[in-house]
Design a protein around this motif. Structure first.
Motif, PDB file in Angstrom:
ATOM      1  N   MET A   1       0.826  -1.214   0.000  1.00 49.24           N
ATOM      2  CA  MET A   1       0.000   0.000   0.000  1.00 49.24           C
ATOM      3  C   MET A   1       0.857   1.261   0.000  1.00 49.24           C
ATOM      4  O   MET A   1       0.518   2.256  -0.649  1.00 49.24           O
ATOM      5  N   ILE A   2       1.950   1.237   0.693  1.00 48.11           N
ATOM      6  CA  ILE A   2       2.816   2.418   0.765  1.00 48.11           C
ATOM      7  C   ILE A   2       3.610   2.600  -0.522  1.00 48.11           C
ATOM      8  O   ILE A   2       3.707   3.707  -1.048  1.00 48.11           O
ATOM      9  N   LEU A   3       4.142   1.525  -1.051  1.00 52.61           N
ATOM     10  CA  LEU A   3       5.047   1.608  -2.196  1.00 52.61           C
ATOM     11  C   LEU A   3       4.324   1.610  -3.529  1.00 52.61           C
ATOM     12  O   LEU A   3       4.912   1.978  -4.545  1.00 52.61           O
ATOM     13  N   GLY A   4       3.062   1.207  -3.543  1.00 49.88           N
ATOM     14  CA  GLY A   4       2.337   1.198  -4.810  1.00 49.88           C
ATOM     15  C   GLY A   4       2.244  -0.206  -5.404  1.00 49.88           C
ATOM     16  O   GLY A   4       2.887  -1.157  -4.935  1.00 49.88           O
ATOM     17  N   GLU A   5       1.437  -0.312  -6.462  1.00 49.45           N
ATOM     18  CA  GLU A   5       1.132  -1.616  -7.042  1.00 49.45           C
ATOM     19  C   GLU A   5       2.333  -2.247  -7.729  1.00 49.45           C
ATOM     20  O   GLU A   5       2.468  -3.480  -7.771  1.00 49.45           O
ATOM     21  N   TYR A   6       3.220  -1.447  -8.296  1.00 47.90           N
ATOM     22  CA  TYR A   6       4.321  -1.977  -9.108  1.00 47.90           C
ATOM     23  C   TYR A   6       5.654  -1.943  -8.369  1.00 47.90           C
ATOM     24  O   TYR A   6       6.716  -1.826  -8.979  1.00 47.90           O
ATOM     25  N   SER A   7       5.634  -2.043  -7.062  1.00 51.12           N
ATOM     26  CA  SER A   7       6.876  -2.041  -6.292  1.00 51.12           C
ATOM     27  C   SER A   7       7.614  -3.362  -6.459  1.00 51.12           C
ATOM     28  O   SER A   7       7.010  -4.413  -6.693  1.00 51.12           O
ATOM     29  N   SER A  48      -0.107   9.220   4.589  1.00 52.98           N
ATOM     30  CA  SER A  48       0.617  10.494   4.604  1.00 52.98           C
ATOM     31  C   SER A  48       1.985  10.413   5.259  1.00 52.98           C
ATOM     32  O   SER A  48       2.813  11.305   5.063  1.00 52.98           O
ATOM     33  N   GLY A  49       2.216   9.363   6.051  1.00 48.51           N
ATOM     34  CA  GLY A  49       3.479   9.254   6.763  1.00 48.51           C
ATOM     35  C   GLY A  49       3.544  10.102   8.018  1.00 48.51           C
ATOM     36  O   GLY A  49       4.548  10.084   8.730  1.00 48.51           O
ATOM     37  N   THR A  50       2.494  10.852   8.313  1.00 45.82           N
ATOM     38  CA  THR A  50       2.441  11.696   9.506  1.00 45.82           C
ATOM     39  C   THR A  50       2.052  10.868  10.716  1.00 45.82           C
ATOM     40  O   THR A  50       1.329   9.876  10.597  1.00 45.82           O
ATOM     41  N   SER A  51       2.514  11.271  11.876  1.00 44.56           N
ATOM     42  CA  SER A  51       2.157  10.586  13.112  1.00 44.56           C
ATOM     43  C   SER A  51       0.644  10.575  13.302  1.00 44.56           C
ATOM     44  O   SER A  51      -0.041  11.588  13.098  1.00 44.56           O
ATOM     45  N   ALA A  52       0.101   9.424  13.684  1.00 41.44           N
ATOM     46  CA  ALA A  52      -1.341   9.316  13.930  1.00 41.44           C
ATOM     47  C   ALA A  52      -1.757  10.252  15.055  1.00 41.44           C
ATOM     48  O   ALA A  52      -2.844  10.848  15.013  1.00 41.44           O
ATOM     49  N   ARG A  53      -0.891  10.418  16.048  1.00 44.24           N
ATOM     50  CA  ARG A  53      -1.204  11.315  17.161  1.00 44.24           C
ATOM     51  C   ARG A  53      -1.373  12.752  16.674  1.00 44.24           C
ATOM     52  O   ARG A  53      -2.286  13.463  17.104  1.00 44.24           O
ATOM     53  N   GLU A  54      -0.500  13.192  15.760  1.00 44.36           N
ATOM     54  CA  GLU A  54      -0.595  14.553  15.243  1.00 44.36           C
ATOM     55  C   GLU A  54      -1.855  14.740  14.408  1.00 44.36           C
ATOM     56  O   GLU A  54      -2.512  15.785  14.476  1.00 44.36           O
ATOM     57  N   LEU A  55      -2.203  13.742  13.598  1.00 42.96           N
ATOM     58  CA  LEU A  55      -3.417  13.841  12.786  1.00 42.96           C
ATOM     59  C   LEU A  55      -4.659  13.944  13.664  1.00 42.96           C
ATOM     60  O   LEU A  55      -5.564  14.741  13.391  1.00 42.96           O
ATOM     61  N   SER A 235      -9.854   7.170   6.836  1.00 43.40           N
ATOM     62  CA  SER A 235      -8.829   6.177   7.156  1.00 43.40           C
ATOM     63  C   SER A 235      -9.346   4.760   6.910  1.00 43.40           C
ATOM     64  O   SER A 235      -8.600   3.891   6.450  1.00 43.40           O
ATOM     65  N   ILE A 236     -10.625   4.524   7.214  1.00 43.33           N
ATOM     66  CA  ILE A 236     -11.207   3.206   6.953  1.00 43.33           C
ATOM     67  C   ILE A 236     -11.235   2.918   5.453  1.00 43.33           C
ATOM     68  O   ILE A 236     -10.897   1.818   5.007  1.00 43.33           O
ATOM     69  N   SER A 237     -11.645   3.911   4.665  1.00 38.02           N
ATOM     70  CA  SER A 237     -11.726   3.703   3.211  1.00 38.02           C
ATOM     71  C   SER A 237     -10.353   3.477   2.597  1.00 38.02           C
ATOM     72  O   SER A 237     -10.223   2.770   1.595  1.00 38.02           O
ATOM     73  N   LYS A 238      -9.312   4.056   3.219  1.00 31.65           N
ATOM     74  CA  LYS A 238      -7.955   3.899   2.704  1.00 31.65           C
ATOM     75  C   LYS A 238      -7.166   2.821   3.438  1.00 31.65           C
ATOM     76  O   LYS A 238      -5.985   2.627   3.158  1.00 31.65           O
ATOM     77  N   ARG A 239      -7.811   2.153   4.389  1.00 27.08           N
ATOM     78  CA  ARG A 239      -7.185   1.093   5.179  1.00 27.08           C
ATOM     79  C   ARG A 239      -5.920   1.591   5.888  1.00 27.08           C
ATOM     80  O   ARG A 239      -4.901   0.914   5.925  1.00 27.08           O
ATOM     81  N   ASP A 240      -6.040   2.781   6.455  1.00 27.06           N
ATOM     82  CA  ASP A 240      -4.919   3.387   7.182  1.00 27.06           C
ATOM     83  C   ASP A 240      -5.002   2.919   8.636  1.00 27.06           C
ATOM     84  O   ASP A 240      -5.495   3.622   9.528  1.00 27.06           O
ATOM     85  N   PHE A 241      -4.476   1.729   8.892  1.00 28.12           N
ATOM     86  CA  PHE A 241      -4.683   1.059  10.181  1.00 28.12           C
ATOM     87  C   PHE A 241      -4.114   1.811  11.389  1.00 28.12           C
ATOM     88  O   PHE A 241      -4.767   1.848  12.439  1.00 28.12           O
ATOM     89  N   PRO A 242      -2.922   2.388  11.335  1.00 29.74           N
ATOM     90  CA  PRO A 242      -2.419   3.102  12.530  1.00 29.74           C
ATOM     91  C   PRO A 242      -3.337   4.236  12.974  1.00 29.74           C
ATOM     92  O   PRO A 242      -3.527   4.441  14.180  1.00 29.74           O
ATOM     93  N   VAL A 243      -3.909   4.976  12.026  1.00 34.83           N
ATOM     94  CA  VAL A 243      -4.808   6.075  12.383  1.00 34.83           C
ATOM     95  C   VAL A 243      -6.100   5.526  12.985  1.00 34.83           C
ATOM     96  O   VAL A 243      -6.625   6.070  13.967  1.00 34.83           O
ATOM     97  N   ILE A 244      -6.623   4.441  12.411  1.00 38.83           N
ATOM     98  CA  ILE A 244      -7.843   3.820  12.950  1.00 38.83           C
ATOM     99  C   ILE A 244      -7.599   3.344  14.371  1.00 38.83           C
ATOM    100  O   ILE A 244      -8.437   3.543  15.265  1.00 38.83           O
TER     101      ILE A 244
END
Length: 277
Positions: A1-7, A48-55, A235-244
């Motif tokens: 998910m982070i690196l993209g489909e063609y990593s 985004s790579g940002t800390s979940a706490r900051e978001l 975050s749910i739609s993007k499967r951003d688990f740390p933020v969830i």
């Protein structure tokens, strides 16, 4: 998910090492708990790579203000309606107030929000239909409709509980003594009847505010408010688990704090518990 489909496999392996996913599951958990205890963070956002706490901290003020406003409205309106119903037992006003919870309990919170938007936002144009205004005045004005929507779901059960408790207290023998002493009815109602009736309703309020936190997240989507709710759904739609995980954790902490405050308030209201504690 982070690196993209063609990593490439090499890039994936490098990212696994960076995230610590190549460690044993026990070590991964210990790293997670250590980061949680020391930094209050559940990790960096995958998107985004940002800390979940900051978001979460960036969105929290709007959500907290909405919860406070909704709680205040729910308490104020519940007290008013319950006192009117209890002091007018079996009269027309009492019957009308008793019908209100029966009807409103079946209304979904998002549907109530849409009705309020159509009436007060589109038709009358008293309030904005979505978003949050600038400054404290604009923010408070734009959060009135969402706060009413959230409070609307909490009022029915509070009114029903408080009315029943007040009717029980109004039939108590000690009220005859207070009336014989010449104490005004308003003072008896506010200082004695309400205080003796409030404890069970206060415990119910603590439970309802816990549910109110979840309802607030849904209402934010209806009104387009950029709070924790919109962050959670994106975050749910993007499967951003740390933020969830972070949102779930902080909401759980909020529920614990609310439960503690309710216990403290009940200790203050009920003098019988002071000797035991």
């Amino acid at each position: 998910m982070i690196l993209g489909e063609y990593s490439t496999p090499e890039a994936i392996a490098s990212m696994h090492h960076t995230l610590g996913l190549d460690l044993p599951i026990g070590d991964q958990y210990l790293r997670f708990v250590r980061n949680l205890v020391t930094h209050g963070d559940t990790g960096a956002s995958i998107i985004s790579g940002t800390s979940a706490r900051e978001l979460i901290a960036d969105r929290a003020p709007v959500t907290l203000l909405l919860i406070v406003m909704a709680s205040f409205l729910a308490i104020l309106l519940s007290l008013l309606l319950a006192m009117l119903a209890a002091t007018n037992k079996d009269k027309l006003l009492d019957h009308l107030i008793r019908i209100f919870p029966t009807i409103t309990l079946g209304m979904p919170v998002f549907w109530v929000g849409l009705l309020l938007i159509l009436l007060f936002g589109v038709r009358l144009r008293w309030f904005p239909v979505g978003g949050v205004g600038e400054g404290w005045t604009g923010m408070l004005h734009s959060l009135i409709l969402p706060a009413i929507t959230v409070a609307f779901t909490q009022i029915p059960t509070l009114v029903r509980s408080l009315r029943a408790q007040m009717l029980e207290v109004l039939e108590s023998d000690f009220l005859v003594t207070l009336k014989a002493a010449g104490i005004p009815s308003r003072v008896i109602l506010l200082r004695h009847v309400l205080r003796n009736s409030a404890l069970p309703t206060l415990m119910l309020l603590g439970v309802n505010i816990s549910y109110l936190i979840g309802g607030t997240l849904v209402v934010e989507q209806v009104f387009g408010i950029k709070g924790i709710g919109s962050l959670l759904f994106s975050s749910i739609s993007k499967r951003d688990f740390p933020v969830i995980q972070g949102i779930a954790l902080y909401c759980a902490i909020a529920v614990v704090i609310i439960s503690l405050l309710v216990e403290m308030a009940s200790w203050w209201l009920d003098p019988r518990t002071k000797g035991k504690q």
